[in-house]
Scaffold this motif. Sequence first.
Motif, PDB file in Angstrom:
ATOM      1  N   ASN A 120       1.085  -1.058   0.005  1.00  0.00           N
ATOM      2  CA  ASN A 120       0.046  -0.154   0.165  1.00  0.00           C
ATOM      3  C   ASN A 120       0.703   1.272   0.156  1.00  0.00           C
ATOM      4  OD1 ASN A 120      -1.915   2.248   1.372  1.00  0.00           O
ATOM      5  ND2 ASN A 120      -3.383   1.388   1.419  1.00  0.00           N
ATOM      6  N   GLU A 121       1.041   1.388  -1.759  1.00  0.00           N
ATOM      7  CA  GLU A 121       1.567   2.623  -1.214  1.00  0.00           C
ATOM      8  C   GLU A 121       2.039   4.390  -0.207  1.00  0.00           C
ATOM      9  OE1 GLU A 121       0.715   5.321  -5.521  1.00  0.00           O
ATOM     10  OE2 GLU A 121       2.888   4.553  -4.964  1.00  0.00           O
ATOM     11  N   THR A 122       0.256   4.757   0.252  1.00  0.00           N
ATOM     12  CA  THR A 122       0.517   5.711   0.973  1.00  0.00           C
ATOM     13  C   THR A 122       0.821   5.234   2.247  1.00  0.00           C
ATOM     14  OG1 THR A 122      -2.249   4.155   1.492  1.00  0.00           O
ATOM     15  CG2 THR A 122      -2.086   6.007  -0.379  1.00  0.00           C
ATOM     16  N   SER A 155       8.892   0.115 -10.266  1.00  0.00           N
ATOM     17  CA  SER A 155       7.591  -0.318 -10.138  1.00  0.00           C
ATOM     18  C   SER A 155       7.182   1.136  -9.196  1.00  0.00           C
ATOM     19  CB  SER A 155       7.217  -1.155  -9.835  1.00  0.00           C
ATOM     20  OG  SER A 155       7.406  -1.727  -8.740  1.00  0.00           O
ATOM     21  N   CYS A 156       8.044   1.530  -8.246  1.00  0.00           N
ATOM     22  CA  CYS A 156       7.310   2.550  -7.120  1.00  0.00           C
ATOM     23  C   CYS A 156       6.673   3.644  -8.080  1.00  0.00           C
ATOM     24  CB  CYS A 156       8.426   2.604  -5.889  1.00  0.00           C
ATOM     25  SG  CYS A 156       7.918   1.812  -5.171  1.00  0.00           S
ATOM     26  N   ARG A 157       5.404   4.534  -8.100  1.00  0.00           N
ATOM     27  CA  ARG A 157       5.387   6.188  -7.960  1.00  0.00           C
ATOM     28  C   ARG A 157       6.446   6.834  -7.698  1.00  0.00           C
ATOM     29  NH1 ARG A 157       0.641   8.890  -8.292  1.00  0.00           N
ATOM     30  NH2 ARG A 157      -0.214   8.067  -6.017  1.00  0.00           N
ATOM     31  N   PRO A 158       6.943   8.176  -7.715  1.00  0.00           N
ATOM     32  CA  PRO A 158       7.756   9.422  -7.824  1.00  0.00           C
ATOM     33  C   PRO A 158       7.752   9.886  -6.258  1.00  0.00           C
ATOM     34  CG  PRO A 158       7.337   9.703 -10.739  1.00  0.00           C
ATOM     35  CD  PRO A 158       6.381   8.405  -9.959  1.00  0.00           C
ATOM     36  N   LEU A 159       6.090   9.669  -6.276  1.00  0.00           N
ATOM     37  CA  LEU A 159       5.906   9.904  -5.037  1.00  0.00           C
ATOM     38  C   LEU A 159       6.617   9.251  -3.762  1.00  0.00           C
ATOM     39  CD1 LEU A 159       3.094  11.673  -3.153  1.00  0.00           C
ATOM     40  CD2 LEU A 159       2.224   9.748  -3.374  1.00  0.00           C
ATOM     41  N   LYS A 162      10.860   9.609  -3.705  1.00  0.00           N
ATOM     42  CA  LYS A 162      11.305  11.043  -3.014  1.00  0.00           C
ATOM     43  C   LYS A 162      11.683  10.907  -1.914  1.00  0.00           C
ATOM     44  CE  LYS A 162       7.138  13.818  -3.838  1.00  0.00           C
ATOM     45  NZ  LYS A 162       6.408  14.082  -4.299  1.00  0.00           N
ATOM     46  N   LYS A 163      10.431  10.479  -1.353  1.00  0.00           N
ATOM     47  CA  LYS A 163      10.123   9.860   0.283  1.00  0.00           C
ATOM     48  C   LYS A 163      11.493   9.058   0.500  1.00  0.00           C
ATOM     49  CE  LYS A 163       5.766  12.032   1.026  1.00  0.00           C
ATOM     50  NZ  LYS A 163       4.658  11.467   0.995  1.00  0.00           N
ATOM     51  N   ASP A 196      11.661  12.481 -13.285  1.00  0.00           N
ATOM     52  CA  ASP A 196      11.111  13.295 -12.491  1.00  0.00           C
ATOM     53  C   ASP A 196      12.085  13.943 -11.625  1.00  0.00           C
ATOM     54  OD1 ASP A 196       8.285  12.944 -10.827  1.00  0.00           O
ATOM     55  OD2 ASP A 196       9.878  13.423  -9.814  1.00  0.00           O
ATOM     56  N   GLY A 198      10.817  16.140  -8.713  1.00  0.00           N
ATOM     57  CA  GLY A 198      10.510  15.083  -7.677  1.00  0.00           C
ATOM     58  C   GLY A 198      11.605  14.415  -6.690  1.00  0.00           C
TER      59      GLY A 198
END
Lengths: 1024, 163
Positions: A120-122, A155-159, A162-163, A196, A198
């Motif tokens: 769960n990426e959130t 496969s991970c989102r930049p969101l 970056k964290k 990206d 970010g």
Amino acid sequence: MALSGMRGLSVFISDIRNCQNKEQERLRVDKELGNIRTRFKNEKGLTPYEKKKYVWKMLYIHMLGYDVDFGHMEAVSLISAPKYPEKQVGYIVTSCLLNENHDFLRLAINTVRNDIIGRNETFQCLALTLVGNIGGREFAESLAPDVQKLLISSSCRPLVRKKAALCLLRLYRKNPDVVNVDGWSDRMAQLLDERDLGVLTSSMSLLVALVSNNHEAYWSCLPKCVKTLERLAKNQDVPQEYTYYGIPSPWLQVKTMRALQYFPTVEDPNTRRSLFEVLQRILMGTDVVKNVNKNNASHAVLFEALALVMHLDAEKEMMSQCVALLGKFISVREPNIRYLGLENMTRMLMVTDVQDIIKRHQAQIITSLKDPDISIRRRALDLLYGMCDVSNAKDIVEELLQYLSTADFAMREELSLKAAILAEKFAPDLSWYVDVILQLIDKAGDFVSDDIWFRVVQFVTNNEDLQPYAALKAREYLDKHAIHETMVKVSAYILGEYGHLLARRPGCSPKEIFSIIHEKLPTVSTSTIPILLSTYAKILMHTQPPDKELQSQIWAIFSKYESCIDAEIQQRAVEYHALSMKGATLMDILSEMPKFPERQSSLIRKAEDAEADTAEQSAIKLRAQQQASNALMVTDQRPAYDTQAVNQPGLVKLPSMSNVERSNAEQGATHANGALTVIDPQLPSTPSPDLLGDLLGPLAIEGPPGTGPQIEPRLASDLESGANADALAIAPVEEQTQTIQPICNIAERFRALCMKDSGVLYEDPYIQIGIKAEWRAHHGRLVLFLGNKNTAPLSSVQALILPPSHLNMELSLVPETIPPRAQVQCPLEVLNLKPSRDLAVLDFSYKFGTHVVDAKLRLPAVFNKFLQPITVSAEEFFPQWRSLSGPPLKLQEVVRGVRPMPLSEMANLFISLRLMVCPGLDPNTNNLVASTTFYSEGTRAMLCLVRIETDPADRTQLRMTVASGDPTLTFELKEFIKEQLVYIPVPSTAPNPVPPPNPISPQALPTSPPTAVSDPGALLAGLL
Amino acid sequence: MIRGVIIMNDQGKPRLIRFYEFQPVEKQQELVRSIYKILCSRAENVSNFVKVDSLFGPDVRLVYKTFATLYFVFIFDNSENELAMLDLMQVFVETLDKCFSNVCELDIVFNFNKVHTILDEIILGGQVLETSSSDVVMAVEDISKLEKNSNSIIPSIPGWQGR
């Protein structure tokens, strides 16, 4: 705003806002805390929503300044809640309330880890944020691999990524071992290819942290940084959302240039060219516009570019362009830019050769002292302080004194301290110095610390010429109506010591001096009275023949204070009274104070310490630290990556010492090779006391009033008991042994000078020896700059050159005395007769007080100075190579124990040794071919060819082939290159593996038995 | 590294305090008071920089900006560029403005928890996390959507979903 509100929380906040006073607020908060506590106790009835609400309330109460000492468990437990809203609150509040060592945090590690590795990426984002904010060592150890995986995952989102980058940075700070250098440097380089912006921004922050610790491992990132900078500066492929007021991500540009400042240089010519093009574009293309935000953004980039140019400082042309820009900035309307303009000018002072250009702006900078903004006034003061030297000290200090009367109180202390330091450092003559300090005391006595007036007393005591002048000045100030107590102290002290020198002047008879000082007594505090009593005793002593009236007056005062409640005053009164009864004997005891031992001023020391302390993170300051103090000469030292152990293998012959020196060496007094000798005639075998500790003490000089009671009571009692007169000589403070230690490692300084042509060769508390050299073919011209750092002259100065057989060296006359704070230049002509790696030594000695300092310094007239890089084409190279067919003209050797380095680094090393690397001649990319010309009178210009074959599987060995038309040259060049390749690098953080030579114990060359000295080849073989 | 972010009003009342190096609560209050004392004595049209050596030691810098009744304050060390910090502050304020449409002090007072959420999308562990205000707004909107659906367990979002 789409975020959902919480009614209970809003009501509570409203209640707090409606409180009339702090007391009501406290009551309301206490009530709420009680409520939360009760609710948490009976957790059963608590819905997740309520829990969430209470935890937010806790954070709000915490922000209001109340200690919330419970409920941490509840906050942490929300982290493991299954639903997002509770989890989110748990994460945020935990990272605001807890510190990284909190026990509860440890309990959460597993939950956090599950969220990080979960799908769960959130949740991943929340967990990464928590760890990035407050993760400690334990987090570092258990989570780093997972975080790394997320960062490089495709496969991970930049969101998330970056964290992950910033989270990894935090973990790296907590435990640097989590980032394995070998594996990570390539990954890091790949990350910089990220499109990206970010993710790229976060990765760049990570890179800055990594390179600030160890740039060596990340050379491969350097060209990528330059590419990134190009992409942004030319606005290529920058999405709209990352364009801020028309500027492509200023943050990323700034971070990228920050990263570049941690690399010592940019060696690759192509990369360098691109970088300078970009920098040029930034410098030229930035204007001050109306929009404040746009201005801030464009100038953020511009100032960072300036810092980078300063760092790379080779391009002199660009440097003057920078100063010109800064000169423009300090007079613009925009206060932020004025502020930064002044600040950057101050930084620029670290760079060679621009001081004179900066001085042109002196008037404008002085105007900035009157800026409406105190922040800017402070910057202007810093800059004036930094740019001050002998040439402008008078103007600047007088300007500061003038400003002192109108300056705000917040700045007066700093102002007076700086004025005092500058006056001391750069006084064109000492009477001016006395004037300045007295004016300072007069105008801002409250802000003049004891250090300052002690120092002026020290100067006056140590310089006889100054004494009548100082006494006269002190006398003049006493005529003023209301004078500051510090002025009373200093003038009483000076007049006590030297008032008799004025005797013939009107108003300066002992009686008159006494009465004008005594007038001040009722106005001063207890701490000043002892000084006045000493003064009276001294006046009495100097009045010969005795003046009965004066005597009875003073005795009356002494007897009055004999019953004083203050022990210090009482003791002095009793002792002076008893002493002065003795009549003529008084003369010996109360005679003038002896000269003070010369020490570094505590003021200057403090100022330097403050500068050194602040050098923690900034790259530019790091550099500044590497540079020597600019008090005498500003140098451009090479960063420390090429530092070297003191005993490098392949040590070369030193010229034999004369017999006298040998006998000295046997006595254990002298030793060579850059180590230093101190001959202390008084206490030769005493180990050196903690000189540094002494200097760092709050006062570097014994305050004159302080020494009185320490010495005089003893004398008094000696006298009573009839001790013999020899014991009466005032105990000289000089008796303390002081071993004079060089500042910075001499071997490192030498090593740096081998690679460049100007810098500091030697420095100790008294002298700095700088060197500037020019080399043309087999001729060299060196200039030695001998700078006396002190207020007293250095005497018996001797400089003897011990040339090796292959060098003709001629040193011009060295004066025997170097006047206080003066610098003398001594040219030294060098002629190279034949190829040899032997070294020339400068035997330098001087006398200071009772100390004889003798330093043997290797001179950087080394082999590679007579090389001239030359490019050869394949058509020229191969016939030559073939014609030099074998020994002794062409020598081949397999070298083992090579310091492992990438080929590019080796190429850089060769370039810095003045060997031209010729790419493309050797088809094998693991090999390196270089060419150069060697000049000596014997060989004239001779072409040398070098080929290095490396083994990619084992970087510690290589095969080297060297060819030239002269057998000695071939051999020497081969040995020379070998020495450069095999030395054991000293890791910058590790302690030096070789203990610094003990300055007293007898010691020959540390690495070589005497027989080996004559045969470098044998020596080398032994070492390899 | 950014050491801390403070929002306070022109009376010196804190509206948001976020330190990236742990500070005990008393210390936080003391810092807020001292900073307020410095800021409230500053005239208009002066630079955004003040010296805070006495509070934080050398090498720590402070930039501030006034927006209506609020002071925004960033505290950071010399590994950051001063003007870039001002830019970042502007991004923060512009983001708040977008999220609350014409943000005012009251929005921040009553939604301090949301301000925290927004700040966490801009600064992480004292480092600049995101500088694109629209990206931050998007992330925050995603979060508020998740909050609203608090009754259902969140299905995991497929990893490949790009922007």
